[in-house]
Design an enzyme around this catalytic site. Structure first.
Site, PDB file in Angstrom:
ATOM      1  N   PRO A 104       0.820  -1.213   0.000  1.00 10.60           N
ATOM      2  CA  PRO A 104       0.000   0.000   0.000  1.00 10.60           C
ATOM      3  C   PRO A 104       0.851   1.259   0.000  1.00 10.60           C
ATOM      4  O   PRO A 104       1.897   1.316   0.644  1.00 10.60           O
ATOM      5  CB  PRO A 104      -0.785  -0.104   1.316  1.00 10.60           C
ATOM      6  CG  PRO A 104       0.056  -0.965   2.199  1.00 10.60           C
ATOM      7  CD  PRO A 104       0.919  -1.843   1.329  1.00 10.60           C
ATOM      8  N   GLY A 105       0.417   2.252  -0.744  1.00  8.94           N
ATOM      9  CA  GLY A 105       1.110   3.540  -0.763  1.00  8.94           C
ATOM     10  C   GLY A 105       0.156   4.626  -0.298  1.00  8.94           C
ATOM     11  O   GLY A 105       0.147   5.053   0.855  1.00  8.94           O
ATOM     12  N   ARG A 138      -1.410  16.473  -9.239  1.00 10.03           N
ATOM     13  CA  ARG A 138      -2.495  15.515  -9.473  1.00 10.03           C
ATOM     14  C   ARG A 138      -3.704  16.112 -10.212  1.00 10.03           C
ATOM     15  O   ARG A 138      -4.263  15.461 -11.087  1.00 10.03           O
ATOM     16  CB  ARG A 138      -2.926  14.848  -8.167  1.00 10.03           C
ATOM     17  CG  ARG A 138      -1.779  14.119  -7.447  1.00 10.03           C
ATOM     18  CD  ARG A 138      -2.234  13.225  -6.316  1.00 10.03           C
ATOM     19  NE  ARG A 138      -3.019  12.124  -6.825  1.00 10.03           N
ATOM     20  CZ  ARG A 138      -4.336  12.033  -6.771  1.00 10.03           C
ATOM     21  NH1 ARG A 138      -5.040  12.988  -6.181  1.00 10.03           N
ATOM     22  NH2 ARG A 138      -4.952  11.004  -7.281  1.00 10.03           N
ATOM     23  N   CYS A 177       2.875  29.033 -15.829  1.00  7.61           N
ATOM     24  CA  CYS A 177       2.327  29.517 -17.104  1.00  7.61           C
ATOM     25  C   CYS A 177       1.735  28.384 -17.928  1.00  7.61           C
ATOM     26  O   CYS A 177       2.293  27.982 -18.955  1.00  7.61           O
ATOM     27  CB  CYS A 177       3.432  30.221 -17.875  1.00  7.61           C
ATOM     28  SG  CYS A 177       4.052  31.608 -16.942  1.00  7.61           S
TER      29      CYS A 177
HETATM   30  N1  LLP Z   1       2.591  -1.556  -6.085  1.00  7.56           N
HETATM   31  C1  LLP Z   1       2.818  -1.251  -7.376  1.00  7.56           C
HETATM   32  C2  LLP Z   1       3.460  -2.236  -8.217  1.00  7.56           C
HETATM   33  C3  LLP Z   1       2.416   0.002  -7.893  1.00  7.56           C
HETATM   34  O1  LLP Z   1       2.626   0.269  -9.175  1.00  7.56           O
HETATM   35  C4  LLP Z   1       1.798   0.954  -7.030  1.00  7.56           C
HETATM   36  C5  LLP Z   1       1.391   2.268  -7.531  1.00  7.56           C
HETATM   37  C6  LLP Z   1       1.602   0.595  -5.682  1.00  7.56           C
HETATM   38  C7  LLP Z   1       2.000  -0.659  -5.246  1.00  7.56           C
HETATM   39  C8  LLP Z   1       0.963   1.526  -4.695  1.00  7.56           C
HETATM   40  O2  LLP Z   1      -0.338   1.838  -5.049  1.00  7.56           O
HETATM   41  P1  LLP Z   1      -1.246   2.700  -4.054  1.00  7.56           P
HETATM   42  O3  LLP Z   1      -1.488   1.880  -2.806  1.00  7.56           O
HETATM   43  O4  LLP Z   1      -0.519   3.937  -3.739  1.00  7.56           O
HETATM   44  O5  LLP Z   1      -2.477   2.946  -4.832  1.00  7.56           O
HETATM   45  N2  LLP Z   1       0.466   9.070  -9.215  1.00  7.56           N
HETATM   46  C9  LLP Z   1      -0.837   8.450  -9.187  1.00  7.56           C
HETATM   47  C10 LLP Z   1      -0.792   7.051  -8.593  1.00  7.56           C
HETATM   48  C11 LLP Z   1       0.181   6.143  -9.318  1.00  7.56           C
HETATM   49  C12 LLP Z   1       0.242   4.768  -8.696  1.00  7.56           C
HETATM   50  C13 LLP Z   1       1.345   3.958  -9.303  1.00  7.56           C
HETATM   51  N3  LLP Z   1       1.532   2.658  -8.739  1.00  7.56           N
HETATM   52  C14 LLP Z   1      -1.797   9.354  -8.424  1.00  7.56           C
HETATM   53  O6  LLP Z   1      -1.403  10.408  -7.964  1.00  7.56           O
HETATM   54  O7  LLP Z   1      -2.978   9.043  -8.300  1.00  7.56           O
END
Ligand code: LLP
Length: 425
Positions: free
Chosen positions: A285-286, A323, A353
């Site tokens: 999780p991120g 975002r 800009c």
């Molecule tokens: N594992 C893998 C292999 C991933 O590619 C990602 C996110 C995660 C875990 C974590 O996912 P999360 O739990 O954070 O949803 N910049 C975009 C989100 C890009 C996510 C990329 N991969 C945004 O701001 O919404």
């Protein structure tokens, strides 16, 4: 009277018309450090983590924080001290884990484009697993590991072809995405991996997308992955761990994702029913660990009324908060200190800009120039994606812990930005 502003962000609250994060008044931080300024709550991060920990009580599970969401050292330190592993996607992220006191033995390495140098660095550090995303990568990793006299622990990222029902840019588990090995090719790829002397198959993984707000895509993906585990083990290849990736969404604007513990109660019931409940589990999780732990403070520079639109021009921009420009994402924007007066509908925009430089559209606000606004739910994928576009220095960051505030990154100067450059002589 104390009032939380957003159901998903209980540590951001108003008290007598002033905004607080935990015990710290945000206006004081803006005065001390200037704006734009990111402020994070340690308690919010630990409480988000605790929901996962409750969900996995009594199971063999490792939570690997997907550090791409927010890779600032002190944020990594919070998760390292809480016992987390890390999901990395570059050699640089491995350096950050080590600098923050994380354990490389709890690191898993994802991503479609690992270089040989990154593979060598990760093997030398003794990471837990490479999440391999293609057959070509298997061959290169095999070669690199053999040249170092090692066997690389691997899992193969399978693409379960389920719709995560999220923004197309952050959906990753469909056939048309660049990620993972197609479900139909997975067994053959495992057989090939098992035959290579420089590799050691340890698990399987999948990740279907980000900001997922329903349980069904997870449950469907789990069924597809468990079908594969069954087929791969029937072919004589042991799968020691199952990694379900990350992706759980947060509440940005009345979104109602399942709580981490509730989601995992459903997933574990399925794992138990299919006889896999006692396997080593991993997750990545991120956003759900840090997204609602952060706010970005910004000052109103100018109010610009117009015939069609009123603009509220602030000192944070798309380079700080990419975002909205990238995904048309919504972040709540609220005054740091409430004032009385006329409420007007504004587009909140930055100084960059580009017409794409907006932070919020059609927001009713009662503001004057010089006021502070807080952009909520900005702990994930904001600072981590910030840039120097328009030679804007990246904002400083403060980590709040109770009534203490620690500056964890100073404001980037123009000298910092030019440090690696030279004129032609
Ligand atoms: N594992 C893998 C292999 C991933 O590619 C990602 C996110 C995660 C875990 C974590 O996912 P999360 O739990 O954070 O949803 N910049 C975009 C989100 C890009 C996510 C990329 N991969 C945004 O701001 O919404």
């Amino acid at each position: 009277m104390t009032q939380p502003l957003l159901a998903g962000a209980p540590f951001v609250a108003t008290h007598n018309h002033d905004l607080y994060l935990e015990g710290v008044q945000l206006a004081d931080l803006a005065k001390e450090h200037g704006t734009p300024l990111f402020v994070y709550s340690k308690a919010a991060m630990l409480s988000a983590l605790a929901a996962y920990q409750r969900g996995f009580a009594g199971r063999k599970a490792r939570i690997c924080y997907a550090m791409k969401a927010n890779a600032s050292l002190a944020v990594l330190q919070v998760f390292a001290q809480a016992g987390c592993g890390f999901d990395i996607v570059s050699g640089g992220e491995l350096d950050r884990v080590i600098a923050a006191g994380g354990d490389p033995a709890k690191v898993i390495f994802s991503g479609v484009g690992k270089t040989r140098a990154e593979m060598r660095k990760a093997l030398a550090a003794g990471i837990a697993c490479f999440n391999v995303e293609s057959e070509a990568e298997l061959d290169v990793l095999n070669e690199v590991a053999q040249s170092m006299g090692q066997r690389a622990p691997i899992s193969i990222r399978v693409n379960p072809n389920v719709d995560a029902k999220t923004h197309p840019y952050i959906s990753t588990g469909l056939k048309g995405n660049k990620f993972g090995v197609a479900h139909e090719r997975a067994l053959a790829t495992y057989q090939r991996a098992a035959s290579l002397p420089g590799l050691h198959v340890t698990g399987i993984d999948c990740h279907i997308g980000s900001q997922i707000t329903e349980s069904t895509p997870y449950l469907d993906a789990m069924d597809r992955v468990l079908d594969l585990v069954q087929a791969i083990e029937a072919a004589g290849i042991a799968i020691h761990h199952i990694d379900f990736g990350g992706g759980l969404g947060i509440n940005y604007n009345g979104d109602t994702p399942p709580a981490a513990d509730a989601l995992w109660a459903q997933l574990l019931a399925k794992l138990d029913a299919r006889g896999y409940g006692q396997r080593q589990l991993m997750i990545e999780p991120g956003r759900s660990l840090v997204g609602n732990a952060g706010v970005c403070l910004t000052e109103v520079l100018y109010l610009k009324p117009g015939e069609q639109k009123n603009f509220c021009i602030v000192d944070a921009a798309m380079n700080d908060l990419p975002r909205p420009a990238m995904y048309e994402a919504f972040h709540q924007i609220v005054p740091v200190s409430a004032r009385t007066g006329e409420t007007i509908t504004y587009d909140v925009v930055g100084p960059v800009c580009e017409s794409g430089d907006w932070l919020g559209r059609e927001r009713p606000l009662t503001v004057q120039s010089g006021d502070l606004l807080a952009v909520l739910s900005t702990g994930a994928y904001c600072m981590a994606m910030a840039s120097n576009y328009n030679t804007r220095g990246r904002a400083p960051e403060v980590l709040v812990d109770g009534d203490k505030a620690h500056l964890i990154r100073r404001r980037e100067t123009v000298a910092d930005q030019m440090a690696g450059e030279s004129l032609v002589r």
